[in-house]
Motif scaffolding. Sequence first.
Motif, PDB file in Angstrom:
ATOM      1  N   TYR A 239       0.866  -1.195   0.000  1.00  0.00           N
ATOM      2  CA  TYR A 239       0.000   0.000   0.000  1.00  0.00           C
ATOM      3  C   TYR A 239       0.899   1.240   0.000  1.00  0.00           C
ATOM      4  CZ  TYR A 239      -3.630  -3.284   1.418  1.00  0.00           C
ATOM      5  OH  TYR A 239      -4.497  -4.355   1.472  1.00  0.00           O
ATOM      6  N   LYS A 240       0.503   2.234  -0.791  1.00  0.00           N
ATOM      7  CA  LYS A 240       1.293   3.463  -0.893  1.00  0.00           C
ATOM      8  C   LYS A 240       0.363   4.657  -1.103  1.00  0.00           C
ATOM      9  CE  LYS A 240       4.945   6.139  -1.553  1.00  0.00           C
ATOM     10  NZ  LYS A 240       5.899   6.458  -0.471  1.00  0.00           N
ATOM     11  N   LYS A 241       0.530   5.671  -0.260  1.00  0.00           N
ATOM     12  CA  LYS A 241      -0.212   6.923  -0.435  1.00  0.00           C
ATOM     13  C   LYS A 241       0.797   8.020  -0.751  1.00  0.00           C
ATOM     14  CE  LYS A 241      -3.884   9.738   1.599  1.00  0.00           C
ATOM     15  NZ  LYS A 241      -4.861   9.412   0.525  1.00  0.00           N
ATOM     16  N   TYR A 242       0.699   8.584  -1.943  1.00  0.00           N
ATOM     17  CA  TYR A 242       1.670   9.580  -2.390  1.00  0.00           C
ATOM     18  C   TYR A 242       1.325  10.954  -1.836  1.00  0.00           C
ATOM     19  CZ  TYR A 242       3.414   5.996  -5.529  1.00  0.00           C
ATOM     20  OH  TYR A 242       3.948   4.835  -6.026  1.00  0.00           O
ATOM     21  N   SER A 243       2.359  11.806  -1.721  1.00  0.00           N
ATOM     22  CA  SER A 243       2.197  13.133  -1.128  1.00  0.00           C
ATOM     23  C   SER A 243       1.249  14.014  -1.924  1.00  0.00           C
ATOM     24  CB  SER A 243       3.567  13.821  -1.002  1.00  0.00           C
ATOM     25  OG  SER A 243       4.196  13.898  -2.277  1.00  0.00           O
ATOM     26  N   SER A 244       1.053  13.694  -3.206  1.00  0.00           N
ATOM     27  CA  SER A 244       0.167  14.492  -4.055  1.00  0.00           C
ATOM     28  C   SER A 244      -1.300  14.282  -3.706  1.00  0.00           C
ATOM     29  CB  SER A 244       0.386  14.139  -5.525  1.00  0.00           C
ATOM     30  OG  SER A 244       0.188  12.751  -5.732  1.00  0.00           O
ATOM     31  N   GLY A 245      -1.563  13.341  -2.785  1.00  0.00           N
ATOM     32  CA  GLY A 245      -2.940  13.086  -2.375  1.00  0.00           C
ATOM     33  C   GLY A 245      -3.594  12.016  -3.228  1.00  0.00           C
ATOM     34  N   GLY A 246      -4.895  11.933  -3.120  1.00  0.00           N
ATOM     35  CA  GLY A 246      -5.620  10.927  -3.887  1.00  0.00           C
ATOM     36  C   GLY A 246      -5.746   9.623  -3.124  1.00  0.00           C
ATOM     37  N   ASP A 247      -6.223   8.612  -3.823  1.00  0.00           N
ATOM     38  CA  ASP A 247      -6.451   7.324  -3.189  1.00  0.00           C
ATOM     39  C   ASP A 247      -5.134   6.600  -2.913  1.00  0.00           C
ATOM     40  OD1 ASP A 247      -9.164   7.760  -3.398  1.00  0.00           O
ATOM     41  OD2 ASP A 247      -9.317   6.772  -5.355  1.00  0.00           O
ATOM     42  N   THR A 248      -5.199   5.676  -1.987  1.00  0.00           N
ATOM     43  CA  THR A 248      -4.044   4.837  -1.669  1.00  0.00           C
ATOM     44  C   THR A 248      -3.861   3.804  -2.769  1.00  0.00           C
ATOM     45  OG1 THR A 248      -4.382   5.129   0.706  1.00  0.00           O
ATOM     46  CG2 THR A 248      -3.057   3.239  -0.001  1.00  0.00           C
ATOM     47  N   TYR A 249      -2.636   3.685  -3.265  1.00  0.00           N
ATOM     48  CA  TYR A 249      -2.344   2.719  -4.335  1.00  0.00           C
ATOM     49  C   TYR A 249      -2.084   1.350  -3.719  1.00  0.00           C
ATOM     50  CZ  TYR A 249       0.148   0.254  -7.995  1.00  0.00           C
ATOM     51  OH  TYR A 249       0.555  -0.698  -8.908  1.00  0.00           O
ATOM     52  N   LYS A 250      -2.737   0.339  -4.278  1.00  0.00           N
ATOM     53  CA  LYS A 250      -2.565  -1.027  -3.796  1.00  0.00           C
ATOM     54  C   LYS A 250      -1.896  -1.873  -4.867  1.00  0.00           C
ATOM     55  CE  LYS A 250      -5.112  -5.129  -2.247  1.00  0.00           C
ATOM     56  NZ  LYS A 250      -6.458  -5.719  -2.008  1.00  0.00           N
ATOM     57  N   GLY A 251      -0.801  -2.512  -4.505  1.00  0.00           N
ATOM     58  CA  GLY A 251      -0.131  -3.436  -5.418  1.00  0.00           C
ATOM     59  C   GLY A 251      -0.349  -4.860  -4.940  1.00  0.00           C
ATOM     60  N   ASP A 252      -0.679  -5.736  -5.856  1.00  0.00           N
ATOM     61  CA  ASP A 252      -0.995  -7.119  -5.484  1.00  0.00           C
ATOM     62  C   ASP A 252      -0.364  -8.061  -6.497  1.00  0.00           C
ATOM     63  OD1 ASP A 252      -2.073  -8.983  -3.856  1.00  0.00           O
ATOM     64  OD2 ASP A 252      -4.161  -8.628  -4.384  1.00  0.00           O
ATOM     65  N   SER A 253       0.480  -8.961  -6.041  1.00  0.00           N
ATOM     66  CA  SER A 253       1.135  -9.870  -6.980  1.00  0.00           C
ATOM     67  C   SER A 253       1.465 -11.198  -6.299  1.00  0.00           C
ATOM     68  CB  SER A 253       2.416  -9.246  -7.540  1.00  0.00           C
ATOM     69  OG  SER A 253       3.336  -8.967  -6.498  1.00  0.00           O
ATOM     70  N   PHE A 254       1.333 -12.277  -7.071  1.00  0.00           N
ATOM     71  CA  PHE A 254       1.741 -13.586  -6.591  1.00  0.00           C
ATOM     72  C   PHE A 254       3.231 -13.766  -6.875  1.00  0.00           C
ATOM     73  CE2 PHE A 254      -2.811 -14.323  -6.877  1.00  0.00           C
ATOM     74  CZ  PHE A 254      -3.043 -15.063  -5.725  1.00  0.00           C
ATOM     75  N   LEU A 255       3.938 -14.344  -5.942  1.00  0.00           N
ATOM     76  CA  LEU A 255       5.375 -14.566  -6.087  1.00  0.00           C
ATOM     77  C   LEU A 255       5.595 -15.938  -6.709  1.00  0.00           C
ATOM     78  CD1 LEU A 255       6.517 -13.206  -2.599  1.00  0.00           C
ATOM     79  CD2 LEU A 255       6.294 -11.970  -4.764  1.00  0.00           C
ATOM     80  N   SER A 256       5.857 -15.946  -8.017  1.00  0.00           N
ATOM     81  CA  SER A 256       5.983 -17.216  -8.735  1.00  0.00           C
ATOM     82  C   SER A 256       7.168 -18.040  -8.252  1.00  0.00           C
ATOM     83  CB  SER A 256       6.109 -16.964 -10.246  1.00  0.00           C
ATOM     84  OG  SER A 256       7.240 -16.136 -10.506  1.00  0.00           O
ATOM     85  N   ASP A 257       8.247 -17.360  -7.853  1.00  0.00           N
ATOM     86  CA  ASP A 257       9.426 -18.110  -7.419  1.00  0.00           C
ATOM     87  C   ASP A 257       9.234 -18.719  -6.028  1.00  0.00           C
ATOM     88  OD1 ASP A 257       9.373 -15.687  -6.156  1.00  0.00           O
ATOM     89  OD2 ASP A 257      11.524 -15.339  -6.255  1.00  0.00           O
ATOM     90  N   GLY A 258       8.132 -18.376  -5.373  1.00  0.00           N
ATOM     91  CA  GLY A 258       7.868 -18.951  -4.064  1.00  0.00           C
ATOM     92  C   GLY A 258       6.978 -20.179  -4.117  1.00  0.00           C
TER      93      GLY A 258
END
Length: 286
Positions: free
Chosen positions: A176-195
């Motif tokens: 999760y990342k909320k940038y200083s410019s405001g707006g919605d919180t960015y959500k990154g979601d990924s499966f770790l294939s090497d795991g």
Amino acid sequence: MKLYSLILITAVLLLLQGCEIALDTDKVPRFESKLVVTAFLEPEKDVNTFRVSVNQPIFGDLGTVNQSGNIRAFISDGEKEIELNSQNEVIYFSYEDMKIVPGGKYFLRVSSDLGMEAKSECTVPYIFDLKAVVDTFTVVTKTDGMLLKQFKGEFAFSDSSGYENYYRVFARLTTYKKYSSGGDTYKGDSFLSDGTQLLTDKSAGPDGRLKIPLNIGIYPAFYDSAFLKIYVMNTEKSYYLYHKSIENYEDGENPFAEPTPIYSNIEGGLGIFASCVTDSVIFRLR
């Protein structure tokens, strides 16, 4: 020069003609249409989606696509059989249609109006306490002027004694990342294939624990918080053998090696009908 080129082209054409080999059609393997089933029975899902297709010839007229026809599918617990909802080549099985219980045996039957039929059976694995533990430490390095956090350590869980167990383990990273410019919180979601790993109870140590190394790198500039969710699937042996055969097939780098057959437990057809139960543990990367 033109005469020389003409002689060269004529010689090449004559050589190509001499290389033609008449194929003895009597020696071509006879093609038999079969239904291809991919069905995994997972009790924790409200709706299980099964897929059905048909095999395709690799000899003869390859311009004609083999058809599966109209599909009907049935599932039974040994006492009651119900017809499943089939739409084209997709079959839907709802938990409301039939209760799925650990240790229960289920029978799948799929047929086509073109005369093909395939059937198989599976047994739902038992659910048990994983006693999962995650132990990590952090190493911070700088790459191309940016800080990189590497979370290293291991994930461990207990094998259930008294049963022959097969596992599939994989992980999903959510940031999760909320940038200083405001707006919605960015959500990154990924499966770790090497795991992703396929394991058996033979991998357990003397203490009955299975251990998987962790090594995850994240740039702090791209997240405020991060969570790792590790899934442990307790699977049937057939599930393990099917995915292991696919893994071996895809890892084959030698073009002259013997082809690796894909495991199938479908009677009268091809594919897989197997069951698995899934548990998970989630923790925050700090």
